[in-house]
Enzyme design. Structure first.
Site, mmCIF file in Angstrom:
data_model
loop_
_atom_site.group_PDB
_atom_site.id
_atom_site.type_symbol
_atom_site.label_atom_id
_atom_site.label_comp_id
_atom_site.label_asym_id
_atom_site.label_seq_id
_atom_site.Cartn_x
_atom_site.Cartn_y
_atom_site.Cartn_z
ATOM 1 C CG HIS A 220 -1.825 1.157 1.364
ATOM 2 N ND1 HIS A 220 -3.167 1.103 1.053
ATOM 3 C CD2 HIS A 220 -1.590 2.430 1.753
ATOM 4 C CE1 HIS A 220 -3.711 2.294 1.258
ATOM 5 N NE2 HIS A 220 -2.763 3.127 1.684
ATOM 6 C CD GLU A 221 1.441 3.510 3.691
ATOM 7 O OE1 GLU A 221 1.569 4.579 3.064
ATOM 8 O OE2 GLU A 221 0.408 3.239 4.337
ATOM 9 C CG HIS B 7 0.162 8.605 -7.207
ATOM 10 N ND1 HIS B 7 -0.958 8.993 -6.520
ATOM 11 C CD2 HIS B 7 0.001 9.084 -8.458
ATOM 12 C CE1 HIS B 7 -1.758 9.657 -7.329
ATOM 13 N NE2 HIS B 7 -1.195 9.733 -8.505
ATOM 14 C CG HIS C 176 0.110 6.201 -0.720
ATOM 15 N ND1 HIS C 176 -0.936 6.835 -1.336
ATOM 16 C CD2 HIS C 176 -0.398 5.603 0.396
ATOM 17 C CE1 HIS C 176 -2.045 6.621 -0.617
ATOM 18 N NE2 HIS C 176 -1.748 5.887 0.425
HETATM 19 ZN ZN ZN Z 1 -2.987 5.180 1.939
#
Ligand code: ZN
Length: 691
Positions: free
Chosen positions: A482-483, A489, A486
């Site tokens: 998940h991290e 991105h 990010h």
């Molecule tokens: Zn998040």
């Protein structure tokens, strides 16, 4: 004034606090005693420069005369502040906290002052209505100017002088309150520990967790074992401790942190901070002409407004409740049969779920853990993105760091280094809980200089103990993905204007798209092969175990979904109300519809809910679910064709990750998917509908 000293790691002179080394912060040079003074000098210097820029740009501003030099100044300030706030979050000390908090008012004043500056606003308006805007600016540059104009309005540029002043005071106070809230949570979390002479009361805890508890005792000069509220320790008790009263006690300590209840009642109490925050947010929104804070918060989001958000959440709730009720019935039957527990309470749910999962699917987190050493997961995760996006991630030596546990990596596209990032993986005292990505450097171009993006990935995983390396549970693996999503991105962006580069300028309710999207690769046989390898035998996760892991994916997902919806609905209730709600009453009110498991009277989980009181998720917690509609539907594109399909990967890279905030989120999404998002993929992934 010399602010940045490239490739210089000597620690002397007043501005060394902002020194860079190889283009990244020189953390060792940050001296808490110098921070306030250095930041205030920098702000004074910036003010002079801004005035000069506006003056020189005159009535006919261009990108180069106005926006570019302002970006330069803004970036310099960001680069100075980011390492300070990062250290404050991960290696908190009294001196650092005092310096950090001492700067907040000055920083907020500065940004409000710029946001309310009529000459600056006029300059942007002139640029917006000029021929230059139409003829010479790229679409990303146009977006930067358009966003800036909205930001001026949301900073109160249009208000009369007296109201401007009140608005500025509110903004300052809110910044201080957010920091105080977080400080209280951190202190309350660190304050509670429980010591055990022997392992008897800790029955059920796996060896790795016992070893960590023993280590926690040793670092406190104690024999035996110490349980703390750091996530790995708390989770171990909640998931495994057979002693129900122990679970209740640790749960009470956790859900009463920084409140008027529990073992440290009233010591770090956030009650007044919360009510003042809510009241000031409401007043701020009203000053700008909005009915409530939620209406203000959605201006730059994908959604049309609070009514749409509430309908979205209510609809999901309606569809999730039946499954959640079935989940609870199953858990309750198991509880009474196996443990004689006649009513499932919050301190039972995780424990019972873990036991029931083992019984039903013959799988436990502890059985999986040896297959997920952190090093292997990282290498495998990098291979996943290499296949999807054609990038390469390599371990490197950090120019400087803040803790010996910190890992450092570089990302390459072809032969070019395009980004760098730090991973600070393990829980420890004086480190904020949870997991997050923060930008350290944003990608931007200035003249012929290209600044490469850099990111901090922070988690609170189980640390290594003795000769055993750090072994992650599968849910920790999901968090890491998940991290990293990010992070990608932020780091794979092709944008060159800071304000729309990486996650900057991305609608908040779309910001969880890349992160939740990445999580999907934790659930595919092909990628699990890459990320798993037993720490002793190096064998990948055996097929039988993998099969059971996948079968158990949606186990109890109804209850988990309703819990997320409870957070989202409570957040909306607090931020749409005309008067400041009593947080306890608001919580109880939402729970009339979401609370399937009866909570104890002392439950004050909201008092440590940093997302909405000190993070960016106020009237925005729904973003997780909103983005998940997008991420599930985006992943369905891979399910249709193959989870490592390079062309689809390239399309996601180009249309979403590289585009960042340069386009509206919905336009980026449609460019990737070729159509509007379809919510059915989310329901299917969550097992909430059968197809
Ligand atoms: Zn998040």
């Amino acid at each position: 004034m010399k602010i940045f000293v490239p490739d210089n790691n000597r620690c002397s002179g007043v501005t060394e606090t902002f020194a860079e080394i190889e283009g990244l912060p020189n953390f060792s040079c940050i001296d808490p005693d110098e921070i306030e003074d250095a930041i205030k000098k920098l702000l004074a210097f910036n003010r002079e420069e801004v005035a000069g820029i506006v003056g020189r740009a005159g009535d006919d501003p261009t990108w180069d005369s106005l926006v570019a030099p302002l970006e330069e100044i803004d970036d310099r300030l960001t680069k100075s502040w980011v390492p300070i706030s990062h250290l404050n979050a991960v290696v908190n000390t009294d001196a650092l906290r005092a310096a950090h908090d001492g700067c907040l008012v000055a920083l907020t004043q500065y940004s409000t002052e710029l946001g309310q500056s009529q000459p600056l606003y006029d300059a942007y308006k002139n640029l917006r209505s000029s021929k230059t805007y139409d003829d010479e600016l790229s679409s990303a540059q146009k977006k930067v100017v358009d966003n800036a104009l909205i930001d001026f309005e949301l900073s109160g540029v249009g208000l009369d002088e007296q109201t401007k002043k009140r608005f500025a005071d509110i903004s300052e106070r809110l910044a201080v309150l957010a920091s105080q809230f977080q400080n209280n949570v951190l202190d309350a979390s660190d304050a509670w520990t429980r010591h055990f002479d022997g392992p008897d009361l800790l029955g059920g805890l796996p060896d790795v967790n016992l070893a960590i508890a023993a280590e926690a005792a040793r670092t406190r000069d104690l024999d035996g074992y110490v349980v703390t509220l750091e996530m790995p320790s708390y989770a171990a008790v909640m998931d495994h401790a057979e002693d129900r009263e122990l679970r209740r006690e640790v749960h009470e300590a956790y859900v009463t942190r920084s409140s008027d209840r529990g073992p440290h009642a009233n010591t770090f109490d956030n009650t007044e901070i919360m009510t003042e925050t809510l009241s000031l947010r409401h007043e701020k929104a009203r000053l700008l002409g909005y009915g409530n804070y939620a209406e203000l918060s959605v201006v730059k989001k994908m959604t049309d407004g609070p009514a749409e958000i509430e309908a979205f959440l209510e609809n999901l709730l309606e569809r999730s409740l039946p499954t959640a009720r079935e989940d609870l019935e199953e858990l309750s039957a198991f509880a009474i049969e196996k443990y004689g527990i006649d009513e499932v309470r919050p301190w039972d749910t995780r424990f019972l779920s873990e036991q029931l999962r083992q019984e039903k699917y013959a799988i436990s987190e502890e059985e999986l853990r040896p297959y997920f050493p952190l090093e292997k997961v990282l290498t495998g995760m990098f291979e996943v993105v290499e296949r999807l996006y054609g990038i390469r991630v390599q371990r490197a030596i950090a120019p400087d760091h803040w803790h010996d546990d910190v890992l450092f990596f570089e990302i390459f596209r072809d032969q070019d280094r395009i980004a760098r990032f730090y991973v600070d993986a393990f829980a420890r005292p004086h480190k904020q809980g949870g997991a997050w990505m923060n930008d350290c450097r944003v990608r931007r171009e200035s003249g012929n200089f290209l600044q490469l993006p850099a990111a901090f990935l922070t988690c609170n995983f189980t640390p290594p103990v003795g000769d055993v390396p750090a072994l992650l549970t599968h849910s920790e693996v999901v968090t890491l993905f998940h991290e990293f999503g990010h992070g990608l991105h932020h780091m794979l962006t092709r944008q060159t204007c800071a304000a729309v580069s990486g996650i900057n300028g991305v609608s908040w309710d779309a910001v969880e798209l890349p992160s939740q999207f990445m999580e999907n690769w934790c659930w595919q046989a092909e990628s699990i092969d890459l990320i798993s390898g037993h720490w002793q035998t190096h064998d990948p996760l055996p097929e039988a175990l993998l099969k059971r892991l996948l079968e158990a994916r949606n186990f109890q997902s109804g209850l988990a979904m309703v819990r997320q919806l409870e957070f989202g609905l409570l957040d909306m209730a607090l931020h749409t109300s005309q008067e400041t709600l009593d947080p306890v009453e608001a919580m109880l009110d939402v729970r009339k519809r979401t609370g399937l498991v009866r909570s104890p009277e002392y439950d004050r989980f909201l008092w440590a809910f940093g997302h909405i009181f000190s993070g960016g998720y106020a009237a925005g917690y729904y973003s997780y679910l909103w983005s998940e509609v997008l991420s599930a539907d985006a992943f369905a594109a891979f399910e249709e064709i193959g989870v490592f399909d390079r062309r689809t990967g390239q399309r996601f890279l180009q249309e979403i990750l590289e585009t960042g905030g340069s386009k509206d989120a919905i336009d980026s999404y449609k460019a990737f998917r070729g159509r509007q998002p379809d919510p059915s993929a989310l329901m299917r992934h969550k097992g909430l509908v059968t197809t």
